[in-house]
Design a protein around this motif. Structure first.
Motif, short mmCIF file in Angstrom:
data_model
loop_
_atom_site.label_atom_id
_atom_site.label_comp_id
_atom_site.label_asym_id
_atom_site.label_seq_id
_atom_site.Cartn_x
_atom_site.Cartn_y
_atom_site.Cartn_z
N GLN A 1 1.47 8.42 -5.37
CA GLN A 1 0.49 9.49 -5.38
C GLN A 1 0.97 10.69 -4.58
O GLN A 1 0.59 11.82 -4.86
CB GLN A 1 -0.84 8.96 -4.82
CG GLN A 1 -1.48 8.02 -5.82
CD GLN A 1 -2.43 7.03 -5.19
OE1 GLN A 1 -3.00 7.30 -4.14
NE2 GLN A 1 -2.60 5.89 -5.82
N ARG B 1 0.83 -1.21 0.00
CA ARG B 1 0.00 0.00 0.00
C ARG B 1 0.86 1.26 0.00
O ARG B 1 0.46 2.29 -0.52
CB ARG B 1 -0.97 -0.01 1.17
CG ARG B 1 -0.30 -0.01 2.51
CD ARG B 1 -1.24 -0.46 3.59
NE ARG B 1 -0.56 -0.55 4.86
CZ ARG B 1 -0.67 0.38 5.81
NH1 ARG B 1 -1.43 1.41 5.63
NH2 ARG B 1 0.00 0.24 6.93
N TYR B 2 2.07 1.15 0.59
CA TYR B 2 2.94 2.32 0.61
C TYR B 2 3.49 2.63 -0.77
O TYR B 2 3.74 3.77 -1.11
CB TYR B 2 4.09 2.12 1.59
CG TYR B 2 3.65 2.21 3.02
CD1 TYR B 2 3.34 3.44 3.59
CD2 TYR B 2 3.54 1.08 3.80
CE1 TYR B 2 2.92 3.54 4.90
CE2 TYR B 2 3.13 1.16 5.12
CZ TYR B 2 2.81 2.39 5.66
OH TYR B 2 2.41 2.49 6.95
N ARG C 1 0.73 4.49 -2.44
CA ARG C 1 0.56 5.81 -1.84
C ARG C 1 1.74 6.72 -2.21
O ARG C 1 1.58 7.90 -2.47
CB ARG C 1 0.47 5.69 -0.32
CG ARG C 1 0.11 7.01 0.30
CD ARG C 1 0.43 7.02 1.76
NE ARG C 1 -0.51 6.20 2.52
CZ ARG C 1 -0.30 5.90 3.80
NH1 ARG C 1 0.78 6.34 4.41
NH2 ARG C 1 -1.16 5.16 4.44
#
Lengths: 313, 273
Positions: free
Chosen positions: B267, B260-261, B264
């Motif tokens: 982004q 997920r990092y 993220r």
């Protein structure tokens, strides 16, 4: 981060700040202490070498001697250097061929994998895998695939499409196109994720309105998604052209470090590496190539900024 | 979406899956094929008929892969540590402290961000060489151990903290170090993780710079060692495949754990739609 985590309770100060109770005043040098490591590294290893590159480019320095000022002689020599022309051709061709694919294909990919559900999540992860791999690994994997007796040639032979193995890694132009394919392969997932982030900002009402008007998925993609991410497309155009012009690892590995037969596949970065290292290194000349590279990339950046400013007004 | 459109969508998705993940699967299959496998069978076979782990032990025997892994790990450790510490400190100063020349210093980091590494790499090498760091792992790590991009990322993260939070601590008499350590740094842990991950991947995968700096084989990082595989085992694609899978394992593990990092981070990288 958007959601602040719990703030740790601050232990009472053991010693009051200067002036006893009340707000403290920071010492003037405190910010510089905080900045010291980062500023030290960046100035020493980025800004100083940058200035030094400019200085080198107008000397005849080699690895073993500092060299003298020779004006623009290096640049005159570049103009007539067949290897430099080849490198510029290859790197620019790389930009021309790779960038349109990098702008368009990941957008299609993003539109297809956008949405909830485990299956789509699985596809997103799988598509991103090539991105985290080093260009050397990517190059080795594709060397195995594109070799004379690699999978691609074996499949082509099995399908009786060819009699002789195709020289994906030996032909002058095929090698370059193979390297482009490898670059695209390893970059698609990266730009896909950037597009996904941009698509999250598109107003859902626009899609609903388009659906009401009877637009199918393809129409919605062309009339809502694509225009909605236009500024991101422009950015990706810039990023991927800078990256394409700087290409090194893929070409290096696919050509076994040589840059192809007689250096026919060298890129600008490869040329800098070849001219600027080793015992015969001509660091001044390599500096001149570096300056040309810097100017080309600066031009790309300036073009992008100009385009963006024009769009915002 | 109609049924036909849905089928088409998943068909295309599957096609891209084969294109993007297929080469990896083929490499994995190749690395497991034993002596009894015909590498050039018609049609090509994905599932090994004589599976073996022998290629892996062969590579480990013939090439000091673990040594390369240790070297790469050491470089990555220095780069990750340097970036997390250096960028966090500098980001805090740029975002939340007032001092003369703040704009100028921020500008310096922006300029550094825009300089393409390839165009200064020879001058970087001359610098590292004249400081006696040529052919050392420290020499590999130093130039990237605080990246301008990460400083600016941390600056943005610190700017997002509401000023009241820090002001309250200031009124209570907390000095700058306390405010940084107890109030602000805990708020930006997420971005620190992103910086750590991307520094790790960057250091682990870097090729051009170690290629220029390192000359003796015992100092090779993994990418350099792998590059040599091709020369050593050019005749046996199975060994090359095993080598690449060994090199891929750690990075895929990091990716799987911290997925997920990754998303993220991309982004947060200042790219707005």
């Amino acid at each position: 981060m958007s959601t602040p985590t719990l703030v740790k309770p601050v232990p009472p100060p053991t010693r009051q700040g200067r002036g006893g109770v009340g707000r403290t005043h920071d010492r003037w040098w405190a910010p510089w202490l905080f900045l010291a490591p980062a500023l030290g590294i960046v100035v020493t290893f980025i800004l100083f070498p940058f200035v030094n590159t400019l200085a080198l480019s107008v000397t005849d320095a080699t690895l073993l001697k500092p060299g003298h000022f020779i004006g623009v002689d290096n640049f005159v020599r570049l103009w007539d250097d067949e290897r430099f022309r080849t490198a510029m051709t290859n790197s620019l061709l790389y930009v021309v061929c790779v960038v349109p694919v990098m702008v368009a294909a990941p957008l299609v990919l993003a539109a297809l994998v956008n949405g909830g559900g485990r299956l789509l999540g699985f596809f997103r992860t799988a598509y991103y895998l090539p991105v985290i791999m080093s260009s050397v690994i990517v190059g080795l994997i594709w060397t195995n695939l594109l070799d004379q007796r690699g999978l691609v040639n074996e499949v082509l032979r099995w399908l009786s499409l060819v009699n002789e193995p195709v020289g994906f890694l030996s032909d002058r132009w095929l090698t370059l196109f193979s390297a482009m394919l490898v670059t695209i392969w390893s970059g698609l997932g990266y730009y896909m994720v950037i597009y996904l982030a941009a698509m999250a900002n598109i107003d859902q009402d626009l899609y609903d309105a388009a659906s009401v008007d009877g637009a199918g998925p393809v129409r919605r993609f062309l009339n809502v998604t694509a225009p909605g991410v236009r500024s991101t497309s422009a950015l990706i155009g810039l990023f991927s052209s800078v990256a394409a012009f700087r290409v090194f690892g893929e070409v290096y590995v696919l050509t076994g470090g040589t840059g192809g037969l007689g250096g026919q596949n060298v890129t600008v970065t490869m040329l800098i590496q070849q001219e600027g290292t080793g015992l015969q290194a001509e660091t001044g000349y390599a500096g001149a190539i570096s300056v040309v590279m810097f100017v080309v990339l600066g031009g790309l950046l300036a073009g992008q900024l100009w385009y963006q400013n024009r769009g915002e007004r | 979406m109609t049924r036909g459109q849905k089928a088409l969508r998943y068909g295309v998705l599957l096609g891209f899956f084969l294109l993007l993940a297929g080469p990896l699967l083929w490499q994995l299959s190749l690395s497991l094929k034993g002596a009894g496998d015909d590498l050039y069978a018609q049609p090509p076979q994905l599932v090994p008929s004589d599976p073996t782990l022998g290629n892996y032990s062969d590579v480990l025997d013939r090439v000091p892969v673990l040594r390369y892994v240790a070297n790469s790990g050491l470089v990555a450790l220095m780069v990750v540590g340097g970036n997390v510490i250096g960028a966090t400190l500098a980001g805090y100063a740029l975002a939340r402290m007032k001092f003369r020349f703040r704009g100028l210093v921020t500008g310096l980091f922006v300029v550094a961000l825009l300089v393409p590494i390839e165009s200064i790499i020879i001058a970087q090498f001359l610098l590292v060489r004249s400081s006696g760091l040529a052919d050392t792992l420290l020499g590999v790590a130093l130039p990237t151990c605080v990246a301008a991009l990460n400083v600016l990322l941390m600056r943005n993260a610190f700017q997002a903290i509401p000023p009241e939070l820090e002001e309250a601590a200031r009124v209570d008499g907390a000095g700058v170090w306390r405010r940084f350590w107890y109030i602000c740094a805990p708020q930006v842990r997420g971005v620190m993780t992103v910086v750590a991950i991307f520094s790790f991947v960057g250091a682990w995968n870097d090729f051009l710079w170690p290629l220029i700096v390192l000359s003796s084989e015992e100092n090779y990082t993994l990418t350099l060692g792998l590059n040599r595989l091709r020369g050593t085992f050019f005749s046996d694609p199975r060994l090359i495949a095993a080598g690449t899978i060994i090199a891929l394992a750690p990075i895929i593990a990091v990716f799987a754990l911290l997925q997920r990092y990754f998303f993220r981070g991309l982004q947060a990288g200042g790219i707005k739609g």
